[in-house]
Design a protein around this motif. Structure first.
Motif, PDB file in Angstrom:
ATOM      1  N   ALA A 546       0.822  -1.214   0.000  1.00 47.93           N
ATOM      2  CA  ALA A 546       0.000   0.000   0.000  1.00 47.93           C
ATOM      3  C   ALA A 546       0.853   1.260   0.000  1.00 47.93           C
ATOM      4  CB  ALA A 546      -0.927   0.001   1.214  1.00 47.93           C
ATOM      5  N   ALA A 547       2.044   1.173   0.608  1.00 47.30           N
ATOM      6  CA  ALA A 547       2.934   2.336   0.709  1.00 47.30           C
ATOM      7  C   ALA A 547       3.923   2.385  -0.452  1.00 47.30           C
ATOM      8  CB  ALA A 547       3.680   2.305   2.036  1.00 47.30           C
ATOM      9  N   ASN A 548       3.587   1.736  -1.558  1.00 54.27           N
ATOM     10  CA  ASN A 548       4.436   1.762  -2.758  1.00 54.27           C
ATOM     11  C   ASN A 548       5.850   1.266  -2.483  1.00 54.27           C
ATOM     12  OD1 ASN A 548       2.328   2.729  -4.289  1.00 54.27           O
ATOM     13  ND2 ASN A 548       2.983   4.875  -4.198  1.00 54.27           N
ATOM     14  N   GLY A 549       5.945   0.201  -1.680  1.00 55.27           N
ATOM     15  CA  GLY A 549       7.227  -0.447  -1.461  1.00 55.27           C
ATOM     16  C   GLY A 549       8.013   0.064  -0.273  1.00 55.27           C
ATOM     17  N   THR A 550       7.491   1.046   0.468  1.00 51.43           N
ATOM     18  CA  THR A 550       8.168   1.523   1.678  1.00 51.43           C
ATOM     19  C   THR A 550       7.816   0.600   2.841  1.00 51.43           C
ATOM     20  OG1 THR A 550       8.225   3.832   0.980  1.00 51.43           O
ATOM     21  CG2 THR A 550       8.375   3.401   3.335  1.00 51.43           C
ATOM     22  N   TYR A 551       8.817  -0.071   3.371  1.00 55.05           N
ATOM     23  CA  TYR A 551       8.604  -0.957   4.506  1.00 55.05           C
ATOM     24  C   TYR A 551       8.827  -0.184   5.800  1.00 55.05           C
ATOM     25  CZ  TYR A 551       9.340  -4.369   8.160  1.00 55.05           C
ATOM     26  OH  TYR A 551       9.240  -5.065   9.335  1.00 55.05           O
ATOM     27  N   CYS A 552       7.889  -0.304   6.735  1.00 54.14           N
ATOM     28  CA  CYS A 552       8.021   0.308   8.062  1.00 54.14           C
ATOM     29  C   CYS A 552       7.860  -0.780   9.116  1.00 54.14           C
ATOM     30  CB  CYS A 552       6.969   1.389   8.276  1.00 54.14           C
ATOM     31  SG  CYS A 552       7.044   2.757   7.095  1.00 54.14           S
ATOM     32  N   ALA A 553       8.797  -0.863  10.017  1.00 51.23           N
ATOM     33  CA  ALA A 553       8.670  -1.814  11.121  1.00 51.23           C
ATOM     34  C   ALA A 553       7.458  -1.437  11.975  1.00 51.23           C
ATOM     35  CB  ALA A 553       9.930  -1.807  11.966  1.00 51.23           C
ATOM     36  N   PRO A 554       6.687  -2.420  12.433  1.00 49.21           N
ATOM     37  CA  PRO A 554       5.528  -2.102  13.273  1.00 49.21           C
ATOM     38  C   PRO A 554       5.946  -1.387  14.557  1.00 49.21           C
ATOM     39  CG  PRO A 554       5.446  -4.379  12.533  1.00 49.21           C
ATOM     40  CD  PRO A 554       6.809  -3.862  12.186  1.00 49.21           C
ATOM     41  N   ILE A 555       5.212  -0.371  14.944  1.00 48.80           N
ATOM     42  CA  ILE A 555       5.449   0.317  16.211  1.00 48.80           C
ATOM     43  C   ILE A 555       4.130   0.436  16.964  1.00 48.80           C
ATOM     44  CG2 ILE A 555       7.458   1.608  15.392  1.00 48.80           C
ATOM     45  CD1 ILE A 555       5.658   4.075  15.136  1.00 48.80           C
TER      46      ILE A 555
END
Length: 710
Positions: A546-555
């Motif tokens: 959904a974020a166009n390939g930007t991975y964010c670690a869960p917080i």
């Protein structure tokens, strides 16, 4: 004889004080003590008096609403101006009416106590300042885990009493009377459920300390002399007698007049007991999210060098833990999973977890069980269905270790396919069902393990759910119709099978046992989702699309403040732009939109009415089923089935769920409507605009083009 013995006792005590304090005899006179003689100055232990006593930790949602409280001692520290004059006057009148005249110790009080004791009575001689010292020393011992070293006033020897007096004098030199009174009223215990006046007011009367009436304040002031003896919930007559004694003292020392005294004495004790409920099991919302949050702190060395230190900080540090939880989503999520299974006599599990793409914030985490019996679905479990098995909160229990995601893993192979520059409309041979021991997989990292071949003992050819899909088709159709043979045809057409593992790593997929355990996509059976993965991990992986390939670690934690309001921790979004190539993520999203409009998700009757994308998933026993889907602003994993991995011993076939019979449960049947109904109410609160269009070359291809290797 009594007076004579009293005189001898006072003389002996004065001698001990002179020797112990090592000051001139004149220093013990009231005038010198009241003036705070420098000769008696004693350095105060900073670690005892600089730090507040153990306090309540609060876990808060993103909007500031309370999720839960945690404490060893139920205490909320407040300022003196937040306390009713009724309790301030009452405690001084009954415990130390010369509090504002002496300098920490009261020779007159000592003389009076010795004389009364010599005459057969009993009278304490400790000032409020001395009592405060004792309480703080004991709280310090408790904080260090030295509970057995705690010494109460009646148990002290001469040396301990001298130390207490020295510290009391030193305390009066450094702090004002009001500061000492406030400190005392914040630390003193009223019973096992209430430490400090605010907690006591809430426990016995369900009011704040500032709102205590005269009879209420007098009753609480009387309690500190014997919390068990004068507990009004157990000994109401003794409590009233003690309360009335306090009122007598208040009248005698001019704090109230005769009419106020008489009216208060004639007032019956009227309790409104409000027992504290602490811990995540008593959370007002999101019990399992609460546990997950605490786990983040318990495992973070920033909050203490050892596990014990971190636990102590949580249970006694008066922390304010601000989290990412959005109650606007959490309430509907909880209601949805409860309604999915209804009364649920067979204890099927249902869960939802939502991530915000581009930040990694965990916005909602719900499941249809409870930590305690008596409410909700009647399904009691300590386990969190949504998180990794290692995400425990201070014990061996945590997540169930994930579930088999089934076909929700297929977009990973799609990402590898598109990542090699191949078109989603390229045709592959989905009629092929046999991939034997010696099949020539293209791989640069490790050999491919496993095979599908009915000519090999204990193996079988690759199966689809329905018989009429063994034919050539586009990669796109293979995904939105969830065709196993099409996924393997795509795998066979890759230039490097290792690209599947790389895609999985890029979007953060890992085993449900813990984030340090990679899934193994070199084994063919795992390509179709046979390894356990936690719903939180799946939601976050799809959030990367959904974020166009930007991975964010869960917080889950935005800020942690200590008891003084100082920020001591928190999590910030840790994102990696381009973890998955943006064009690849956009193309995967474009294909997954078709799932809901003409593929396996078409069976979900509810529609969001905004741009959305999703993938269904069902394991081979139909007992672990999924829909993982997203809009531009929300990614949610919806699970229904057996969270405890019963495997073939508990089939999801020929079962009745919430009054409806299912020959076989599929991802679109229960998990799908659960996802859609919840998301319908949630999507409007976050970005729900159009997805970014993928490049045309990854969409279109000549209809005659075939995948390599097929």
């Amino acid at each position: 004889m009594g007076w004579f013995l009293g005189f001898l006792g006072v003389s002996a005590l004065c001698g001990a004080l002179l020797a112990g304090l090592m000051v001139p005899a004149a220093a013990l006179t009231e005038t010198v003590v009241a003036g705070g003689s420098k000769a008696l100055t004693t350095n105060l232990p900073n670690d005892v008096f600089a730090a507040p006593p153990p306090q309540m930790t609060r876990v808060l949602a993103a909007d500031g609403s309370q999720i839960a409280t945690l404490f060893n001692e139920n205490r909320t520290r407040i300022s003196l101006d937040q306390m009713s004059s009724n309790i301030k006057d009452a405690i001084v009148a009954i415990e130390d009416y010369r509090f504002y005249q002496h300098g920490g110790i009261d020779p007159q009080g000592i003389l009076r106590a010795v004389m009364i004791d010599a005459g057969g009575g009993h009278q304490g001689a400790s000032t409020l300042t001395q009592q405060y010292v004792t309480n703080m020393l004991n709280e310090n011992l408790i904080a260090q885990g030295k509970d057995t070293q705690v010494v109460l006033n009646g148990q002290k020897g001469v040396n301990q009493k001298l130390q207490e007096m020295k510290l009391a004098i030193g305390l009066e030199e450094q702090y004002s009377k009001d500061q000492i009174l406030a400190g005392y009223l914040n630390v003193v215990g009223f019973n096992a459920n209430a430490y400090g006046i605010q907690a006591a007011s809430q426990y016995f009367f369900s009011v704040d300390a500032k709102d205590l009436t005269l009879p209420e304040g007098a009753l609480l002031a009387g309690l500190v002399n014997g919390p068990s003896l004068y507990d009004p919930t157990v000994h109401p007559e003794a409590a009233k007698a003690r309360r009335d004694l306090v009122l007598d003292a208040m009248l005698e020392h001019g704090y109230i007049n005769q009419q106020q005294h008489d009216d208060a004495v004639n007032t019956p004790i009227q309790l409104k007991v409000n027992p504290p409920k602490q811990g995540c099991a008593y959370a007002s919302q999101a019990q399992y999210f609460c546990d997950y949050v605490l786990h983040q702190i318990q495992n973070d060395p920033a909050y203490g060098a050892t596990q014990d230190e971190r636990d102590q900080k949580i249970m006694a540090g008066g922390l304010t833990i601000k989290t990412t939880l959005d109650p606007r989503l959490q309430g509907p999520a909880q209601a949805q999973v409860d309604s999915t299974t209804g009364t649920n006599p067979d204890k099927w599990g249902a869960s939802l977890v939502t991530i915000e793409p581009g930040t990694g914030k965990v916005l909602a985490m719900a499941q249809n069980s409870r930590k305690l019996p008596g409410e909700g679905t009647g399904f009691v479990s300590d386990y969190n269905f949504n998180v990794d098995g290692s995400d425990a909160a201070g014990n061996s229990l945590g997540g169930v270790g994930g579930m088999q995601p089934g076909s929700t893993m297929k977009p990973v192979t799609l990402a590898a396919w598109v990542g090699e520059g191949k078109s989603t409309n390229q045709i592959v041979d989905a009629s092929r069902r046999r991939y034997g021991i010696n099949y020539p997989w293209k791989t640069t990292c490790h050999p491919v393990q496993g095979w599908f071949d009915s000519t090999v003992p204990q193996s079988s050819d690759l199966q689809n759910d329905e018989p009429n899909w063994y034919r050539p088709m586009t990669v796109r159709e293979g995904i939105y119709q969830s065709i196993n043979t099409a996924t393997f045809a795509s795998l066979a057409g890759l230039n490097d099978v290792c690209d599947v593992q790389r895609a999985a790593d890029a979007i953060g997929l890992h085993l449900g046992s813990g984030k340090d355990e990679k899934i193994d996509l070199s084994t063919l059976g795992n390509i179709l989702g046979s390894q356990n993965v936690a719903p939180l991990t799946m939601a976050n992986a799809f959030a990367t699309f959904a974020a166009n390939g930007t991975y964010c670690a869960p917080i889950s934690i935005t800020e942690v403040d200590d008891a003084q309001g100082n920020k001591i921790g928190g999590q910030t979004s840790s994102c990696q732009a381009g973890a998955l190539k943006p064009d690849v993520a956009k193309t995967v999203t474009n294909v997954l939109q078709d799932v809901l409009t003409k593929g396996s998700g078409l069976l979900i009757p509810q529609k969001l009415g905004v741009p959305d994308a999703a993938k269904t998933g069902t394991n081979e026993w139909n007992n672990q089923t999924w829909v993982v889907g997203y809009t531009k602003g929300l990614a949610t994993a919806s699970f229904f089935g057996d969270p405890f991995n019963g495997g073939p011993s508990r089939l999801g076939r020929n079962v009745t769920i919430n009054g409806k019979y299912y020959p076989a449960v599929d991802g679109a049947y229960i998990a799908g409507p659960q996802w859609a109904q919840y998301m319908q109410g949630a999507v409007g609160l976050y970005d729900h605009g159009n997805f970014d269009a993928p490049p045309q070359n990854l969409i279109s291809a000549p209809s005659t083009q075939r995948a390599q290797g097929n």
